[in-house]
Write a protein that holds these residues in place. Structure first.
Motif, PDB file in Angstrom:
ATOM      1  N   LEU A 190       2.747  -3.610  -1.176  1.00  0.00           N
ATOM      2  CA  LEU A 190       3.465  -2.420  -0.735  1.00  0.00           C
ATOM      3  C   LEU A 190       2.625  -1.194  -1.019  1.00  0.00           C
ATOM      4  O   LEU A 190       2.235  -0.949  -2.158  1.00  0.00           O
ATOM      5  CB  LEU A 190       4.813  -2.324  -1.458  1.00  0.00           C
ATOM      6  CG  LEU A 190       5.704  -1.131  -1.121  1.00  0.00           C
ATOM      7  CD1 LEU A 190       6.130  -1.191   0.334  1.00  0.00           C
ATOM      8  CD2 LEU A 190       6.920  -1.108  -2.020  1.00  0.00           C
ATOM      9  N   SER A 191       2.331  -0.428   0.022  1.00  0.00           N
ATOM     10  CA  SER A 191       1.536   0.783  -0.148  1.00  0.00           C
ATOM     11  C   SER A 191       1.979   1.805   0.882  1.00  0.00           C
ATOM     12  O   SER A 191       2.820   1.528   1.738  1.00  0.00           O
ATOM     13  CB  SER A 191       0.040   0.460   0.018  1.00  0.00           C
ATOM     14  OG  SER A 191      -0.738   1.604  -0.242  1.00  0.00           O
ATOM     15  N   SER A 192       1.400   3.004   0.795  1.00  0.00           N
ATOM     16  CA  SER A 192       1.774   4.047   1.744  1.00  0.00           C
ATOM     17  C   SER A 192       0.660   5.063   1.853  1.00  0.00           C
ATOM     18  O   SER A 192      -0.233   5.135   1.007  1.00  0.00           O
ATOM     19  CB  SER A 192       3.069   4.743   1.316  1.00  0.00           C
ATOM     20  OG  SER A 192       2.871   5.436   0.097  1.00  0.00           O
ATOM     21  N   SER A 193       0.711   5.860   2.912  1.00  0.00           N
ATOM     22  CA  SER A 193      -0.243   6.938   3.124  1.00  0.00           C
ATOM     23  C   SER A 193       0.412   7.975   4.016  1.00  0.00           C
ATOM     24  O   SER A 193       1.195   7.645   4.910  1.00  0.00           O
ATOM     25  CB  SER A 193      -1.525   6.405   3.777  1.00  0.00           C
ATOM     26  OG  SER A 193      -2.404   7.475   4.071  1.00  0.00           O
ATOM     27  N   SER A 194       0.110   9.235   3.762  1.00  0.00           N
ATOM     28  CA  SER A 194       0.664  10.310   4.586  1.00  0.00           C
ATOM     29  C   SER A 194      -0.080  10.451   5.904  1.00  0.00           C
ATOM     30  O   SER A 194       0.392  11.137   6.818  1.00  0.00           O
ATOM     31  CB  SER A 194       0.616  11.643   3.829  1.00  0.00           C
ATOM     32  OG  SER A 194      -0.722  11.967   3.465  1.00  0.00           O
ATOM     33  N   ASP A 195      -1.235   9.782   6.023  1.00  0.00           N
ATOM     34  CA  ASP A 195      -2.045   9.850   7.240  1.00  0.00           C
ATOM     35  C   ASP A 195      -2.185   8.451   7.817  1.00  0.00           C
ATOM     36  O   ASP A 195      -2.594   7.515   7.122  1.00  0.00           O
ATOM     37  CB  ASP A 195      -3.426  10.430   6.925  1.00  0.00           C
ATOM     38  CG  ASP A 195      -4.293  10.545   8.169  1.00  0.00           C
ATOM     39  OD1 ASP A 195      -4.097  11.515   8.931  1.00  0.00           O
ATOM     40  OD2 ASP A 195      -5.141   9.651   8.374  1.00  0.00           O
ATOM     41  N   LEU A 196      -1.845   8.280   9.110  1.00  0.00           N
ATOM     42  CA  LEU A 196      -1.853   6.961   9.731  1.00  0.00           C
ATOM     43  C   LEU A 196      -3.258   6.381   9.830  1.00  0.00           C
ATOM     44  O   LEU A 196      -3.469   5.187   9.619  1.00  0.00           O
ATOM     45  CB  LEU A 196      -1.204   7.022  11.124  1.00  0.00           C
ATOM     46  CG  LEU A 196      -0.969   5.676  11.813  1.00  0.00           C
ATOM     47  CD1 LEU A 196      -0.140   4.750  10.944  1.00  0.00           C
ATOM     48  CD2 LEU A 196      -0.275   5.895  13.164  1.00  0.00           C
ATOM     49  N   ASN A 197      -4.246   7.214  10.144  1.00  0.00           N
ATOM     50  CA  ASN A 197      -5.627   6.730  10.218  1.00  0.00           C
ATOM     51  C   ASN A 197      -6.094   6.212   8.859  1.00  0.00           C
ATOM     52  O   ASN A 197      -6.790   5.196   8.770  1.00  0.00           O
ATOM     53  CB  ASN A 197      -6.560   7.837  10.710  1.00  0.00           C
ATOM     54  CG  ASN A 197      -6.351   8.163  12.182  1.00  0.00           C
ATOM     55  OD1 ASN A 197      -6.090   7.275  12.980  1.00  0.00           O
ATOM     56  ND2 ASN A 197      -6.444   9.437  12.524  1.00  0.00           N
ATOM     57  N   GLU A 198      -5.702   6.912   7.815  1.00  0.00           N
ATOM     58  CA  GLU A 198      -6.053   6.474   6.468  1.00  0.00           C
ATOM     59  C   GLU A 198      -5.392   5.139   6.144  1.00  0.00           C
ATOM     60  O   GLU A 198      -5.989   4.262   5.517  1.00  0.00           O
ATOM     61  CB  GLU A 198      -5.623   7.534   5.456  1.00  0.00           C
ATOM     62  CG  GLU A 198      -5.935   7.181   4.009  1.00  0.00           C
ATOM     63  CD  GLU A 198      -5.416   8.215   3.032  1.00  0.00           C
ATOM     64  OE1 GLU A 198      -5.294   7.893   1.838  1.00  0.00           O
ATOM     65  OE2 GLU A 198      -5.125   9.355   3.476  1.00  0.00           O
ATOM     66  N   PHE A 199      -4.146   4.993   6.601  1.00  0.00           N
ATOM     67  CA  PHE A 199      -3.430   3.736   6.371  1.00  0.00           C
ATOM     68  C   PHE A 199      -4.109   2.573   7.102  1.00  0.00           C
ATOM     69  O   PHE A 199      -4.256   1.481   6.561  1.00  0.00           O
ATOM     70  CB  PHE A 199      -1.976   3.873   6.832  1.00  0.00           C
ATOM     71  CG  PHE A 199      -1.226   2.569   6.844  1.00  0.00           C
ATOM     72  CD1 PHE A 199      -0.817   1.991   5.653  1.00  0.00           C
ATOM     73  CD2 PHE A 199      -0.947   1.927   8.033  1.00  0.00           C
ATOM     74  CE1 PHE A 199      -0.130   0.784   5.658  1.00  0.00           C
ATOM     75  CE2 PHE A 199      -0.263   0.719   8.046  1.00  0.00           C
ATOM     76  CZ  PHE A 199       0.148   0.161   6.858  1.00  0.00           C
ATOM     77  N   GLU A 200      -4.522   2.810   8.341  1.00  0.00           N
ATOM     78  CA  GLU A 200      -5.184   1.759   9.112  1.00  0.00           C
ATOM     79  C   GLU A 200      -6.509   1.355   8.472  1.00  0.00           C
ATOM     80  O   GLU A 200      -6.879   0.173   8.455  1.00  0.00           O
ATOM     81  CB  GLU A 200      -5.393   2.228  10.552  1.00  0.00           C
ATOM     82  CG  GLU A 200      -4.076   2.378  11.315  1.00  0.00           C
ATOM     83  CD  GLU A 200      -4.273   2.992  12.697  1.00  0.00           C
ATOM     84  OE1 GLU A 200      -5.346   3.586  12.926  1.00  0.00           O
ATOM     85  OE2 GLU A 200      -3.364   2.873  13.526  1.00  0.00           O
TER      86      GLU A 200
END
Length: 214
Positions: free
Chosen positions: A5-15
């Motif tokens: 389980l993780s998260s990021s405020s930026d979708l590109n960073e998440f990808e």
């Protein structure tokens, strides 16, 4: 295998995080799958395979349910409404509610207080509870389905935060004591958001007869 389980405020960073994590696990012969996210991938589906679409997807994680479209946590509970209960049944019902952050503290504290009352009655583990005590427990657990109505936002911060404040409160009574922490964040546009971060509660210990004044 377990979940990640993780998260990021930026979708590109998440990808990017997803790609790096997948490549790292593949070196150990492990394949990461069953992806789900609350955002819309910017890459092509074949390079970003998610078990997710535009509709709501509910994923069980850490004993809670997470809704992808609403990005909120919720709970799913089952109710045992037998006409008779034992001390073992009561303890089993309490143990089934996994609440590591203490978000359901008010209910669980009441349940623990009830359990403490059973111990003071010295009822045998498999013995049926007296009718009046069993009715009290039945009244309490029939309210369990109401917990499913609670929606808890996963995100606790603004995307652009200028300041963060932690607010802690505590209180006590003759039956229990507890503490709670809220997190308040202020955005660049001066929007203020306050979220319940976590809480802890304990049932007050019973005084033994030996400690009573003579």
């Amino acid at each position: 295998m377990d979940d990640c389980l993780s998260s990021s405020s930026d979708l590109n960073e998440f990808e990017t995080l997803k790609t790096e994590l997948s490549e790292l696990l593949q070196k150990g012969g492990m394949h990461l799958h069953k992806w789900c996210c609350s955002g819309t991938p910017t890459r092509e589906p074949q390079t970003f395979p998610l078990d997710r679409n535009s509709e709501e997807v509910t994923v069980k994680t850490l004993g809670m349910l997470w809704g992808s479209s609403t990005d909120t946590f919720s709970y799913k509970v089952t109710v045992n409404t037998n006409s008779s209960f034992t001390e073992r049944d009561v303890l089993s019902d309490i143990a089934r509610i996994y609440d590591p952050l203490g978000l359901l503290g008010p209910f669980i504290t009441k349940a623990k207080i009830f359990m403490q009352q059973l111990w003071s009655l010295k009822i045998v583990w498999h013995e049926k509870l007296p009718p009046d005590i069993a009715e009290q427990w039945k009244t309490l657990i029939t309210s369990l389905p109401d917990l499913q109505l609670i929606k808890i936002p996963r995100s606790i911060l603004h995307n652009s935060v200028t300041s963060i404040v932690l607010c802690g409160f505590s209180d006590a009574s003759s039956k229990a004591f507890g503490a709670v922490i809220y997190l308040q964040s202020v955005s660049i546009s001066s929007d203020i958001t306050s979220r319940l971060l976590c809480s802890k509660s304990r049932v007050a210990p019973k005084k033994s007869d030996d400690s009573a004044p003579s």
